[in-house]
Design an enzyme around this catalytic site. Structure first.
Site, PDB file in Angstrom:
ATOM      1  N   GLY A  12      28.421  19.137  10.151  1.00  0.00           N
ATOM      2  CA  GLY A  12      27.184  19.773   9.714  1.00  0.00           C
ATOM      3  C   GLY A  12      26.487  20.462  10.871  1.00  0.00           C
ATOM      4  CG  ASP A  13      23.234  19.816  11.916  1.00  0.00           C
ATOM      5  OD1 ASP A  13      22.535  20.111  10.940  1.00  0.00           O
ATOM      6  OD2 ASP A  13      23.349  18.661  12.358  1.00  0.00           O
ATOM      7  N   GLY A  15      25.468  26.026  12.004  1.00  0.00           N
ATOM      8  CA  GLY A  15      24.859  27.357  12.010  1.00  0.00           C
ATOM      9  C   GLY A  15      25.247  28.125  10.757  1.00  0.00           C
ATOM     10  CE  LYS A  16      26.725  24.010   6.507  1.00  0.00           C
ATOM     11  NZ  LYS A  16      26.495  23.140   7.654  1.00  0.00           N
ATOM     12  CE  LYS A  18      24.030  34.282  13.457  1.00  0.00           C
ATOM     13  NZ  LYS A  18      24.148  34.782  14.829  1.00  0.00           N
ATOM     14  N   GLY A  40      19.460  21.338   6.202  1.00  0.00           N
ATOM     15  CA  GLY A  40      18.354  22.080   6.799  1.00  0.00           C
ATOM     16  C   GLY A  40      18.903  23.341   7.406  1.00  0.00           C
ATOM     17  CG  HIS A  41      20.770  26.071   5.801  1.00  0.00           C
ATOM     18  ND1 HIS A  41      21.310  26.475   4.621  1.00  0.00           N
ATOM     19  CD2 HIS A  41      21.624  25.173   6.311  1.00  0.00           C
ATOM     20  CE1 HIS A  41      22.451  25.830   4.423  1.00  0.00           C
ATOM     21  NE2 HIS A  41      22.650  25.037   5.430  1.00  0.00           N
ATOM     22  CB  THR A  42      16.671  27.328  11.391  1.00  0.00           C
ATOM     23  OG1 THR A  42      16.405  25.931  11.383  1.00  0.00           O
ATOM     24  CG2 THR A  42      15.501  28.066  12.005  1.00  0.00           C
ATOM     25  CB  THR A 128      18.357  12.878   6.002  1.00  0.00           C
ATOM     26  OG1 THR A 128      18.758  12.796   4.629  1.00  0.00           O
ATOM     27  CG2 THR A 128      19.429  13.612   6.796  1.00  0.00           C
ATOM     28  NE  ARG A 142      29.659   5.280 -15.993  1.00  0.00           N
ATOM     29  CZ  ARG A 142      30.732   4.555 -16.296  1.00  0.00           C
ATOM     30  NH1 ARG A 142      31.576   4.988 -17.196  1.00  0.00           N
ATOM     31  NH2 ARG A 142      30.943   3.399 -15.708  1.00  0.00           N
ATOM     32  CD  GLN A 223      24.727  17.843   3.490  1.00  0.00           C
ATOM     33  OE1 GLN A 223      25.306  18.042   2.446  1.00  0.00           O
ATOM     34  NE2 GLN A 223      23.423  18.026   3.593  1.00  0.00           N
ATOM     35  N   GLY A 301      14.391  16.297  12.821  1.00  0.00           N
ATOM     36  CA  GLY A 301      13.935  16.518  14.198  1.00  0.00           C
ATOM     37  C   GLY A 301      14.673  15.653  15.214  1.00  0.00           C
ATOM     38  CG  LEU A 331      31.098  32.363  22.559  1.00  0.00           C
ATOM     39  CD1 LEU A 331      32.091  31.200  22.616  1.00  0.00           C
ATOM     40  CD2 LEU A 331      31.864  33.670  22.355  1.00  0.00           C
TER      41      LEU A 331
HETATM   42  P1  IMP Z   1      22.419  11.384   4.061  1.00  0.00           P
HETATM   43  O1  IMP Z   1      23.106  12.646   3.645  1.00  0.00           O
HETATM   44  O2  IMP Z   1      20.927  11.543   4.226  1.00  0.00           O
HETATM   45  O3  IMP Z   1      22.780  10.208   3.200  1.00  0.00           O
HETATM   46  O4  IMP Z   1      22.954  11.022   5.530  1.00  0.00           O
HETATM   47  C1  IMP Z   1      24.282  10.599   5.765  1.00  0.00           C
HETATM   48  C2  IMP Z   1      24.823  11.176   7.064  1.00  0.00           C
HETATM   49  O5  IMP Z   1      24.952  12.586   6.936  1.00  0.00           O
HETATM   50  C3  IMP Z   1      23.926  10.953   8.289  1.00  0.00           C
HETATM   51  O6  IMP Z   1      24.744  10.809   9.428  1.00  0.00           O
HETATM   52  C4  IMP Z   1      23.143  12.238   8.380  1.00  0.00           C
HETATM   53  O7  IMP Z   1      22.669  12.478   9.684  1.00  0.00           O
HETATM   54  C5  IMP Z   1      24.223  13.234   7.987  1.00  0.00           C
HETATM   55  N1  IMP Z   1      23.695  14.482   7.433  1.00  0.00           N
HETATM   56  C6  IMP Z   1      23.193  14.693   6.204  1.00  0.00           C
HETATM   57  N2  IMP Z   1      22.841  15.982   6.058  1.00  0.00           N
HETATM   58  C7  IMP Z   1      23.143  16.596   7.204  1.00  0.00           C
HETATM   59  C8  IMP Z   1      23.063  17.966   7.640  1.00  0.00           C
HETATM   60  O8  IMP Z   1      22.642  18.876   6.935  1.00  0.00           O
HETATM   61  N3  IMP Z   1      23.486  18.210   8.912  1.00  0.00           N
HETATM   62  C9  IMP Z   1      24.002  17.234   9.708  1.00  0.00           C
HETATM   63  N4  IMP Z   1      24.106  15.963   9.336  1.00  0.00           N
HETATM   64  C10 IMP Z   1      23.698  15.652   8.089  1.00  0.00           C
END
Ligand code: IMP
Length: 433
Positions: A12-13, A15-16, A18, A40-42, A128, A142, A223, A301, A331
């Site tokens: 995850g994170d 930079g998708k 952008k 979370g996307h900036t 999170t 269900r 993710q 954060g 890069l």
């Molecule tokens: P959850 O998705 O809140 O249940 O978190 C499970 C795991 O996924 C944790 O390690 C989070 O930090 C990670 N995670 C969830 N969403 C993101 C994301 O958008 N970016 C990076 N890690 C994420």
């Protein structure tokens, strides 16, 4: 017409946001198919920075249609906040459709996420705390409440009552914590129902009509591959499938309709939350990447853990997603480092592993086997073509392609949408075949 799926190729994170926003210019429809507001996307447009958690990135294009598919879990309060925040900044948003089959994150899901994490202590996942896991757990067992249930005035109260009673019993007996108040949840969700009603649709139907009409569609993964509930570093994963095949199941379209899969990977590796991370850098190099790359979670954060690029992960992501291309982001963050390292295999108890192991206990004991490449000192944020890059940066990208065995289609060299080198236009690629 092309249906392009964009997925994270790491934890995850990547930079998708952008890249999605960049590709959204060529798409008519942008679809989210899994996850929720754990993402979370900036996105930076002009001088303005936007943080989106639930809305597809394409929402910032007023002429686009955005779709939240059945595979997404929706916290209606968060969705409202995001829509209202954009309105307050006078952003004209695109048309939004929300699948009536999507599940809702309820207050007891958020509460349970926190209680369960606390109870796990040392073994916590580092979620999170947005209620994602408990919501998907209810979906599978269900017991979930879907958007369509919320809109059903006749039966919603009854379903909610049953669920709140059950959850309260669990919360009180297992966790010894106070239960939640049914009446206030009911009142809150009645108001959410009226807010959501105009956006609600049979999303699968809308999508298939769009495909029939020949519209370009972009599926925006949240993710990343290693957070996938099936293919990730279980149990340190999220509760959905961020891999490419979920683009079909999570939006209600058949897999034969999908044309191309683009994996997004940083030029290095990061992860938030707990769990093994073989190429993690603890010392000053990790610190430098974190501060230069502004590696702090958009949602929580939290400082992200940083490390070298891992080609074992890259190859694994290529396999489980069927990647056609890679987009390598950030890069520019590596500029100024004398030597760069790429991990190409792991050493585990004297054995050389070239494939990503299923067992996190094994992964935790893996030592990365690195090869070293020369770094570059030039500022590359102004590069717009491959040939604008220093030779060492081009070599670094070539080596990634060789090791992951997937061609690089795009390279990110800065936070702005324009700071992107396009080597291959992925939407056009589908027509060329
Ligand atoms: P959850 O998705 O809140 O249940 O978190 C499970 C795991 O996924 C944790 O390690 C989070 O930090 C990670 N995670 C969830 N969403 C993101 C994301 O958008 N970016 C990076 N890690 C994420």
């Amino acid at each position: 017409m092309a249906l392009v799926v964009l997925v994270g190729a790491q934890w995850g994170d990547e930079g998708k946001g952008k890249i999605t926003d960049f590709l959204a210019e060529q798409a008519r429809i942008v679809v989210r198919f899994q996850g929720g507001n754990n993402a979370g996307h900036t996105v930076v447009v002009g001088q303005e920075e936007f943080r989106l958690h639930l809305l597809p990135s394409g929402i910032l294009h007023p002429d686009k249609e955005c779709l939240i598919g059945n595979g997404v879990v929706i916290d209606p309060a968060v969705l409202r906040e995001e829509i209202e925040a954009l309105a307050a900044r006078n952003v004209t948003i695109g048309r939004l459709y929300i699948s009536e089959r999507a599940h809702l994150i309820m207050p007891y899901h958020r509460y349970l996420d926190k209680l369960q994490e606390e109870r796990k202590g040392e073994a916590k996942i580092g979620t999170t705390c947005r209620g994602i896991g408990p919501c998907y757990a209810d979906k599978i067992s269900r017991e979930g409440i879907r958007v369509v249930d919320l809109l059903d005035r006749e039966h919603f109260a009854e379903k909610l009552r049953r669920n709140v009673d059950l959850k309260n019993e669990y919360i009180e007996k297992i966790f010894g914590a106070p239960g939640l108040d049914y009446e206030s949840i009911l009142a809150e969700f009645k108001s959410h129902a009226e807010f959501l009603r105009p956006y609600t649709a049979d999303a699968s139907m809308i999508l298939s009509q769009a495909v029939y009409q020949g519209k370009n569609v972009l599926f925006e993964g949240a993710q990343g591959t290693l957070l996938d509930i099936d293919h990730g570093t279980y149990p340190f994963v999220t509760s959905s499938n961020p891999t490419a095949s979920e683009a079909a199941a999570g939006s209600g379209i058949g897999p034969t309709a999908l044309d191309l899969v683009l994996g997004v990977s940083k030029a290095y590796t990061t992860r938030v939350g707990e769990g093994p991370f073989p190429t993690e850098l603890d010392g000053p190099a990790g610190e430098e990447i974190r501060s230069k790359g502004r590696e702090f979670g958009t949602t929580t954060g939290r400082p992200r853990r940083c490390g070298w690029f891992d080609a074992v992960i890259g190859r694994y992501a290529a396999r489980v997603n069927g990647l056609d291309y890679l987009a390598v982001t950030k890069l520019d963050v590596l500029s100024g480092l004398d030597t760069l390292k790429i991990c190409n295999a792991y050493r585990w108890r004297g054995e050389l592993l070239t494939e990503f192991p299923a067992n996190v206990e094994v992964l935790a004991e893996c030592e990365p086997v690195y090869e070293e490449l020369p770094g570059w000192s030039e500022d590359i944020t102004g590069a717009r073509r491959l040939k604008d890059l220093p030779k060492a940066a081009r070599r670094y990208l070539e080596r990634i392609t060789e090791l992951v065995e997937v061609p690089v289609a795009m390279v990110g060299v800065g936070v702005r949408r324009s700071q992107t080198i396009v080597i291959q236009d992925v939407f056009a690629d589908v027509f060329e075949e």
